[in-house]
Write an enzyme that holds these catalytic residues in place. Structure first.
Site, PDB file in Angstrom:
ATOM      1  CG  ASP A  64     -35.457 117.640   3.358  1.00 46.70           C
ATOM      2  OD1 ASP A  64     -36.406 117.469   2.600  1.00 46.70           O
ATOM      3  OD2 ASP A  64     -35.007 116.479   4.156  1.00 46.70           O
ATOM      4  CD  GLU A  73     -28.150 115.756  -1.854  1.00 46.15           C
ATOM      5  OE1 GLU A  73     -27.025 115.576  -0.999  1.00 46.15           O
ATOM      6  OE2 GLU A  73     -29.361 115.344  -1.389  1.00 46.15           O
TER       7      GLU A  73
HETATM    8  C1  GLC Z   1     -33.506 114.947   0.538  1.00 43.21           C
HETATM    9  C2  GLC Z   1     -34.056 115.503   0.031  1.00 43.21           C
HETATM   10  C3  GLC Z   1     -35.861 114.879  -0.406  1.00 43.21           C
HETATM   11  C4  GLC Z   1     -34.800 113.715  -1.052  1.00 43.21           C
HETATM   12  C5  GLC Z   1     -33.940 112.806  -0.661  1.00 43.21           C
HETATM   13  C6  GLC Z   1     -32.708 111.249  -1.593  1.00 43.21           C
HETATM   14  O1  GLC Z   1     -34.229 114.358   1.493  1.00 43.21           O
HETATM   15  O2  GLC Z   1     -34.601 116.495   0.505  1.00 43.21           O
HETATM   16  O3  GLC Z   1     -36.300 115.963  -1.468  1.00 43.21           O
HETATM   17  O4  GLC Z   1     -35.745 112.852  -1.823  1.00 43.21           O
HETATM   18  O5  GLC Z   1     -32.363 114.058  -0.361  1.00 43.21           O
HETATM   19  O6  GLC Z   1     -32.145 112.104  -2.414  1.00 43.21           O
END
Ligand code: GLC
Length: 416
Positions: free
Chosen positions: A161, A385
């Site tokens: 992102d 994460e």
């Molecule tokens: C965030 C990450 C994305 C992922 C999402 C759910 O937005 O940047 O890559 O898919 O979280 O984990």
């Protein structure tokens, strides 16, 4: 019980805990719906201990495909006020409700991996998924491959992102139509580990523009405020096309059009080579300018079967600066921020793709280096994460589906 065995049990428990029956949430609270590439990783994880559940995950994902072939990045299976922006913001008018952008297509690759676990059981599943996957890949080629490499219309599509890759392209976006809104992510996770308010304003400005364009691809491409060729998306699609081609061959299909897509992408990714940087780099398609960013996506070349030897030099430079590679952005870069999401932290899920590529290309020493570092992160800090690239501490959400999945499918392999 040894530690490896305990971690495997824990990883399985995380997948079960995040399982909502027919799909898996990335983590409870922060991400309460189905996410596209997270789901493909969930399938990979489930394939190590519950193969029918793995196939179910992929079928649920592909059932949300749009009529134009696009597979959305979020599927809002139920209402949840703990997340913003929800379906009322996206207004895509689909059933089920979804977001209006896509995410990196790892599904074909994971479908092939699931098939390999049990080819006899898997063939019927592949037969069901193949036409859907092919329509999605065709959509990418038709709507997003104008420069040969794959363009994204929103940073969220990249899955990375707030990567510095997008900074220059994001800088000029007019946020005046955005108005007030309330973020929810910072209620779940420390704000220093998340994108900034300026980032969010711009994310929403792009969504509003696309929504007001009726989610029409040609319109968004021509007039949208953001259009950047992404090395991550390009390499992941190239790999996915190779796996789709193999799936087509298993099913006895004519794969000549997929072969042509592969050739087109093999040629197209060359346009992302930034010689000055010595790395594959994002490129703003409105200006032609490179981002000047060595990111984890730069190292996905091997995953795509592109064995760029110069990238091995860049690999050594990054590891000299960073014990727990691969960082989402190089510690030598001026935008480096070790705890802020995609601006420095290590995402073990991206490491898994890089690692598969290194092994496939015969770079076994680098593949082992990456596995060792990734194992250490999880052993020391848990299934988070993402992680601090210099000290290995945990960051972002906890009990994460894709971190548990890559433990099971990539790191625990041969260990338990
Ligand atoms: C965030 C990450 C994305 C992922 C999402 C759910 O937005 O940047 O890559 O898919 O979280 O984990």
């Amino acid at each position: 019980m040894n530690q490896q065995h305990t971690l495997r049990q824990r990883a399985q428990a995380i997948l079960r805990q995040n399982d909502r029956g027919t799909y898996t949430v990335p983590t409870e609270g922060l991400y309460p719906f189905q996410w596209n590439w997270d789901s493909a990783f969930a399938a990979w994880g489930f394939s190590t201990f519950d193969l029918p559940r793995a196939w179910q995950e992929l079928h649920t994902l592909m059932a949300a495909q749009w009529d134009n072939g696009m597979v959305p990045h979020i599927i809002f299976h139920q209402r949840d006020d703990g997340y913003f922006p929800g379906p009322d913001v996206w207004r895509c008018q689909t059933t089920p409700e979804t977001s209006g952008v896509t995410q990196p297509p790892v599904a074909a690759t994971m479908a092939r991996a699931c098939w390999a676990k049990n080819p006899e059981l898997g063939k019927a599943h592949l037969a069901r998924l193949y036409p859907q996957l092919k329509r999605w890949h065709a959509w990418f080629m038709r709507e997003r491959c104008e420069s040969g490499a794959v363009a994204i219309m929103h940073p969220w599509e990249s899955g990375r992102d707030n990567a510095p890759d997008w900074d220059a392209a994001m800088a000029g976006i007019d946020t005046s139509p955005v108005g007030d809104y309330q973020r929810r992510d910072t209620q779940h996770v420390n704000a220093d580990m998340r994108p900034t308010k300026e980032d969010y304003d711009r994310y929403l400005a792009i969504v509003y523009h696309a929504r007001d364009s009726g989610w029409r691809d040609a319109e968004i491409r021509a007039h949208g405020p953001f259009r950047v060729a992404d090395p991550g998306m390009s390499f992941i699609l190239l790999r996915a096309q190779r796996d789709l081609c193999a799936i087509g061959e298993i099913l006895g299909e004519d794969v000549s059009d997929i072969r042509a897509w592969i050739a087109q992408l093999e040629d197209g990714v060359n346009s992302l080579w930034n010689a000055q940087l010595g790395a594959f780099d994002a490129r703003d398609l409105r200006t032609g300018e490179f981002a000047g960013s060595v990111s984890s996506a730069s190292f996905l070349c091997w995953y795509a079967g592109v064995d760029a030897l110069d990238m091995l030099k860049t690999w050594d430079q990054v590891w000299a600066a960073c014990e727990f590679g691969v960082p989402s952005y190089t510690p030598g870069g001026e935008a480096f921020d070790p705890m802020r999401y995609w601006r420095g932290p290590v995402w073990v899920v991206v490491n898994a793709l890089i690692g598969l590529g290194l092994s496939d290309c015969g770079h076994t020493q680098q593949a082992e280096q990456l596995k060792t570092a990734s194992r250490q992160l999880i052993e020391r800090a848990g299934f988070h994460e993402y992680f601090h690239p210099l000290d290995g501490s945990a960051a972002g959400g906890r009990d994460f589906t894709w971190t548990a999945s890559v433990w099971l499918a990539w790191l625990a392999e041969g260990e338990v």
